[in-house]
Design a protein around this motif. Sequence first.
Motif, PDB file in Angstrom:
ATOM      1  N   ASP A   1       0.839  -1.187   0.000  1.00 54.37           N
ATOM      2  CA  ASP A   1       0.000   0.000   0.000  1.00 54.37           C
ATOM      3  C   ASP A   1       0.883   1.249   0.000  1.00 54.37           C
ATOM      4  OD1 ASP A   1      -2.098  -1.722   0.173  1.00 54.37           O
ATOM      5  OD2 ASP A   1      -2.488  -1.383   2.293  1.00 54.37           O
TER       6      ASP A   1
ATOM      7  N   VAL B   1      -3.057   3.725  -1.338  1.00 52.70           N
ATOM      8  CA  VAL B   1      -3.319   3.197  -2.678  1.00 52.70           C
ATOM      9  C   VAL B   1      -2.670   1.824  -2.830  1.00 52.70           C
ATOM     10  CG1 VAL B   1      -2.909   3.553  -5.146  1.00 52.70           C
ATOM     11  CG2 VAL B   1      -3.475   5.502  -3.680  1.00 52.70           C
TER      12      VAL B   1
ATOM     13  N   THR C   1      -3.951   0.335  -8.476  1.00 53.18           N
ATOM     14  CA  THR C   1      -4.689   1.493  -9.011  1.00 53.18           C
ATOM     15  C   THR C   1      -5.974   1.742  -8.228  1.00 53.18           C
ATOM     16  OG1 THR C   1      -5.840   0.079 -10.617  1.00 53.18           O
ATOM     17  CG2 THR C   1      -3.780   1.141 -11.342  1.00 53.18           C
ATOM     18  N   GLN C   2      -6.030   1.219  -6.999  1.00 52.81           N
ATOM     19  CA  GLN C   2      -7.240   1.345  -6.185  1.00 52.81           C
ATOM     20  C   GLN C   2      -6.960   2.094  -4.888  1.00 52.81           C
ATOM     21  OE1 GLN C   2     -10.213   0.180  -7.377  1.00 52.81           O
ATOM     22  NE2 GLN C   2      -9.100  -0.472  -9.203  1.00 52.81           N
TER      23      GLN C   2
ATOM     24  N   VAL D   1      -7.607   2.342  -1.120  1.00 51.43           N
ATOM     25  CA  VAL D   1      -8.037   1.346  -0.134  1.00 51.43           C
ATOM     26  C   VAL D   1      -8.146   1.922   1.277  1.00 51.43           C
ATOM     27  CG1 VAL D   1      -7.126  -0.597  -1.453  1.00 51.43           C
ATOM     28  CG2 VAL D   1      -5.642   0.568   0.188  1.00 51.43           C
TER      29      VAL D   1
ATOM     30  N   ALA E   1     -16.622  -1.389  -4.406  1.00 50.31           N
ATOM     31  CA  ALA E   1     -17.002  -1.033  -5.774  1.00 50.31           C
ATOM     32  C   ALA E   1     -18.495  -0.772  -5.871  1.00 50.31           C
ATOM     33  CB  ALA E   1     -16.602  -2.149  -6.734  1.00 50.31           C
TER      34      ALA E   1
ATOM     35  N   ASN F   1     -18.375   5.502  -8.558  1.00 49.84           N
ATOM     36  CA  ASN F   1     -17.927   4.130  -8.781  1.00 49.84           C
ATOM     37  C   ASN F   1     -17.508   3.404  -7.509  1.00 49.84           C
ATOM     38  OD1 ASN F   1     -15.586   5.514  -8.244  1.00 49.84           O
ATOM     39  ND2 ASN F   1     -14.508   4.916 -10.111  1.00 49.84           N
ATOM     40  N   ALA F   2     -17.739   4.029  -6.344  1.00 54.89           N
ATOM     41  CA  ALA F   2     -17.357   3.391  -5.086  1.00 54.89           C
ATOM     42  C   ALA F   2     -18.247   3.859  -3.942  1.00 54.89           C
ATOM     43  CB  ALA F   2     -15.897   3.693  -4.758  1.00 54.89           C
TER      44      ALA F   2
ATOM     45  N   GLY G   1     -10.410   7.453  -8.140  1.00 60.24           N
ATOM     46  CA  GLY G   1      -9.513   6.978  -9.190  1.00 60.24           C
ATOM     47  C   GLY G   1      -8.063   7.267  -8.865  1.00 60.24           C
TER      48      GLY G   1
END
Length: 215
Positions: free
Chosen positions: A38, A74, A77-78, A80, A132, A141-142, A164
Amino acid sequence: MKKLLLPALIAVSLLAAPAYAGNPATAAAAARTSKAADKSYKLQPQLSTLGWVGKKVTGQHNGNIQFKDGTVLVRGTQIVGGMFTVDMNSLKVEDIKEAEYNGKLVGHLRSEDFFSIEKNPTSTFKITKVAALKGDAAGNNATITGDLTIKGITQSISFPAKVGVKGGVASASGTATIDRTKFDIKYGSKSFFESIGDKAIMDDFTLSFNVIAKQ
């Protein structure tokens, strides 16, 4: 001799395998490796915004507050996780242009009736989960879940957001709806004062955010 040696080697291997797999030191090392994956992105307060809207029976008021600092976690590409601190002393009212009345409202919001800013100069939000989200009409989107602390009181909240990570920049934007009474902000609430009529202030207020963080 060979007939005795082969079974012995097999037995030693079978006994050693479970011991290695259950070794606490090995498990801890694996956990550290996972956690190290991370990456921490630093919040950019000068590029990030936080606006608020509070409604009452006879209208509404709006303004902004500034982020003090924060980090976004991160993984690949997410996004967290993350932790953010808000400077409550930066609270401003935008819709009232006349200086005297603007100052009165800011003063009231700073008082014990609302955010008790002298005693609680910061508020915080810690992300505990990012899930998601599909098919959101607003393009989110989340779903972000986290612990919000206002006036020293912590409550879990969830809200949709657009998140993003691209080119070393992590971003998140959306609107969270907050029930102020859960943070002991009860002034003007019909939930506690039924006879206040058109002087009532809605329990819910919204925070609209646009967060930018960089490596």
